[in-house]
Design a protein around this motif. Structure first.
Motif, PDB file in Angstrom:
ATOM      1  N   ALA A  65       0.839  -1.204   0.000  1.00 41.41           N
ATOM      2  CA  ALA A  65       0.000   0.000   0.000  1.00 41.41           C
ATOM      3  C   ALA A  65       0.876   1.257   0.000  1.00 41.41           C
ATOM      4  N   GLU A  66       1.862   1.283   0.862  1.00 41.54           N
ATOM      5  CA  GLU A  66       2.787   2.419   0.930  1.00 41.54           C
ATOM      6  C   GLU A  66       3.528   2.599  -0.400  1.00 41.54           C
ATOM      7  N   PHE A  67       3.950   1.502  -0.983  1.00 44.94           N
ATOM      8  CA  PHE A  67       4.665   1.525  -2.253  1.00 44.94           C
ATOM      9  C   PHE A  67       3.767   2.063  -3.374  1.00 44.94           C
ATOM     10  N   PHE A  68       2.517   1.571  -3.435  1.00 47.97           N
ATOM     11  CA  PHE A  68       1.582   2.019  -4.472  1.00 47.97           C
ATOM     12  C   PHE A  68       1.284   3.514  -4.336  1.00 47.97           C
ATOM     13  N   VAL A  69       1.105   3.984  -3.109  1.00 50.10           N
ATOM     14  CA  VAL A  69       0.860   5.417  -2.870  1.00 50.10           C
ATOM     15  C   VAL A  69       2.075   6.224  -3.340  1.00 50.10           C
ATOM     16  N   GLY A  70       3.268   5.701  -3.078  1.00 51.19           N
ATOM     17  CA  GLY A  70       4.486   6.363  -3.537  1.00 51.19           C
ATOM     18  C   GLY A  70       4.575   6.455  -5.056  1.00 51.19           C
ATOM     19  N   GLN A  71       3.870   5.558  -5.748  1.00 48.42           N
ATOM     20  CA  GLN A  71       3.830   5.582  -7.207  1.00 48.42           C
ATOM     21  C   GLN A  71       2.706   6.489  -7.726  1.00 48.42           C
ATOM     22  N   GLY A  72       1.933   7.090  -6.805  1.00 50.74           N
ATOM     23  CA  GLY A  72       0.893   8.018  -7.214  1.00 50.74           C
ATOM     24  C   GLY A  72      -0.529   7.512  -7.052  1.00 50.74           C
ATOM     25  N   MET A  73      -0.708   6.307  -6.549  1.00 48.96           N
ATOM     26  CA  MET A  73      -2.064   5.792  -6.338  1.00 48.96           C
ATOM     27  C   MET A  73      -2.662   6.464  -5.101  1.00 48.96           C
ATOM     28  N   PRO A  74      -3.931   6.871  -5.158  1.00 56.97           N
ATOM     29  CA  PRO A  74      -4.549   7.525  -3.994  1.00 56.97           C
ATOM     30  C   PRO A  74      -4.605   6.592  -2.780  1.00 56.97           C
ATOM     31  N   GLU A  75      -4.344   7.156  -1.618  1.00 48.39           N
ATOM     32  CA  GLU A  75      -4.451   6.372  -0.376  1.00 48.39           C
ATOM     33  C   GLU A  75      -5.870   5.843  -0.245  1.00 48.39           C
ATOM     34  N   GLY A  76      -6.001   4.652   0.304  1.00 51.30           N
ATOM     35  CA  GLY A  76      -7.308   4.057   0.503  1.00 51.30           C
ATOM     36  C   GLY A  76      -7.849   3.362  -0.740  1.00 51.30           C
ATOM     37  N   ARG A  77      -7.097   3.395  -1.843  1.00 50.75           N
ATOM     38  CA  ARG A  77      -7.566   2.746  -3.080  1.00 50.75           C
ATOM     39  C   ARG A  77      -6.558   1.715  -3.582  1.00 50.75           C
ATOM     40  N   THR A  78      -5.709   1.248  -2.682  1.00 50.41           N
ATOM     41  CA  THR A  78      -4.635   0.340  -3.083  1.00 50.41           C
ATOM     42  C   THR A  78      -5.041  -1.138  -3.033  1.00 50.41           C
ATOM     43  N   GLU A  79      -6.082  -1.470  -2.300  1.00 44.09           N
ATOM     44  CA  GLU A  79      -6.420  -2.880  -2.093  1.00 44.09           C
ATOM     45  C   GLU A  79      -6.785  -3.623  -3.378  1.00 44.09           C
ATOM     46  N   PRO A  80      -7.555  -3.046  -4.311  1.00 41.82           N
ATOM     47  CA  PRO A  80      -7.822  -3.788  -5.549  1.00 41.82           C
ATOM     48  C   PRO A  80      -6.545  -4.151  -6.315  1.00 41.82           C
ATOM     49  N   ARG A  81      -5.587  -3.239  -6.338  1.00 39.64           N
ATOM     50  CA  ARG A  81      -4.322  -3.544  -7.014  1.00 39.64           C
ATOM     51  C   ARG A  81      -3.576  -4.640  -6.271  1.00 39.64           C
ATOM     52  N   ALA A  82      -3.582  -4.581  -4.950  1.00 44.54           N
ATOM     53  CA  ALA A  82      -2.917  -5.618  -4.154  1.00 44.54           C
ATOM     54  C   ALA A  82      -3.579  -6.982  -4.405  1.00 44.54           C
ATOM     55  N   GLU A  83      -4.904  -6.999  -4.495  1.00 44.54           N
ATOM     56  CA  GLU A  83      -5.616  -8.249  -4.780  1.00 44.54           C
ATOM     57  C   GLU A  83      -5.232  -8.793  -6.149  1.00 44.54           C
ATOM     58  N   MET A  84      -5.076  -7.900  -7.138  1.00 41.24           N
ATOM     59  CA  MET A  84      -4.676  -8.337  -8.468  1.00 41.24           C
ATOM     60  C   MET A  84      -3.272  -8.946  -8.433  1.00 41.24           C
ATOM     61  N   VAL A  85      -2.339  -8.276  -7.758  1.00 44.30           N
ATOM     62  CA  VAL A  85      -0.976  -8.791  -7.658  1.00 44.30           C
ATOM     63  C   VAL A  85      -0.972 -10.134  -6.915  1.00 44.30           C
ATOM     64  N   ASP A  86      -1.772 -10.236  -5.844  1.00 36.74           N
ATOM     65  CA  ASP A  86      -1.903 -11.523  -5.155  1.00 36.74           C
ATOM     66  C   ASP A  86      -2.392 -12.607  -6.122  1.00 36.74           C
ATOM     67  N   GLY A  87      -3.342 -12.255  -6.974  1.00 35.51           N
ATOM     68  CA  GLY A  87      -3.869 -13.210  -7.946  1.00 35.51           C
ATOM     69  C   GLY A  87      -2.805 -13.696  -8.918  1.00 35.51           C
ATOM     70  N   PHE A  88      -1.973 -12.778  -9.400  1.00 32.72           N
ATOM     71  CA  PHE A  88      -0.878 -13.188 -10.281  1.00 32.72           C
ATOM     72  C   PHE A  88       0.142 -14.034  -9.527  1.00 32.72           C
ATOM     73  N   ASN A  89       0.512 -13.588  -8.335  1.00 34.64           N
ATOM     74  CA  ASN A  89       1.529 -14.307  -7.559  1.00 34.64           C
ATOM     75  C   ASN A  89       1.090 -15.721  -7.184  1.00 34.64           C
ATOM     76  N   SER A  90      -0.197 -15.907  -6.927  1.00 36.78           N
ATOM     77  CA  SER A  90      -0.698 -17.235  -6.548  1.00 36.78           C
ATOM     78  C   SER A  90      -1.077 -18.078  -7.769  1.00 36.78           C
ATOM     79  N   ARG A  91      -0.951 -17.484  -8.950  1.00 40.90           N
ATOM     80  CA  ARG A  91      -1.323 -18.121 -10.224  1.00 40.90           C
ATOM     81  C   ARG A  91      -2.826 -18.339 -10.359  1.00 40.90           C
ATOM     82  N   TRP A  92      -3.618 -17.649  -9.530  1.00 38.35           N
ATOM     83  CA  TRP A  92      -5.073 -17.689  -9.674  1.00 38.35           C
ATOM     84  C   TRP A  92      -5.458 -16.940 -10.944  1.00 38.35           C
ATOM     85  N   ILE A  93      -4.788 -15.804 -11.184  1.00 41.71           N
ATOM     86  CA  ILE A  93      -4.917 -15.087 -12.449  1.00 41.71           C
ATOM     87  C   ILE A  93      -3.740 -15.548 -13.292  1.00 41.71           C
TER      88      ILE A  93
END
Length: 107
Positions: A48-76
């Motif tokens: 979340a801190e990293f995404f905000v540092g890249q310009g993502m609004p605070e409080g809106r990072t969870e969908p991106r984190a879920e997507m990355v989790d999906g790729f990392n777990s090979r679900w996506i």
């Protein structure tokens, strides 16, 4: 490439000539920039801190984190049946070298 026509929904997966790891990207960047670049995994609790540092609004990072989790777990994943797969011919090293060269001309 010729113009194509179709009706309905079409899913196309576009990929390079091979799969690349974060370390492959770091090596290509190192080569093109002439300095050492290292791929470093960011711990999940810091995303979340990293995404905000890249310009993502605070409080809106969870969908991106879920997507990355999906790729990392090979679900996506890629290669879904019914998806057209188009493989390009340009290597990662060539793409990065071109991007670095183009960026150097603008500076």
């Amino acid at each position: 490439m010729s113009c194509q026509e179709w009706v309905g929904t079409r899913y196309i997966e576009v990929a390079g000539p091979q799969q690349y790891s974060p370390n492959d990207v770091a090596r290509a960047l190192s080569s093109s920039l002439g300095r050492t670049i290292e791929a470093v995994a960011v711990p999940r609790e810091k995303w979340a801190e990293f995404f905000v540092g890249q310009g993502m609004p605070e409080g809106r990072t969870e969908p991106r984190a879920e997507m990355v989790d999906g790729f990392n777990s090979r679900w996506i994943h890629f290669g879904v049946p019914g998806t057209e797969h188009i493989t390009g011919a340009v290597s990662l090293t060539s793409v990065i070298a071109k991007l670095v060269a183009d960026g150097s001309q603008e500076a």
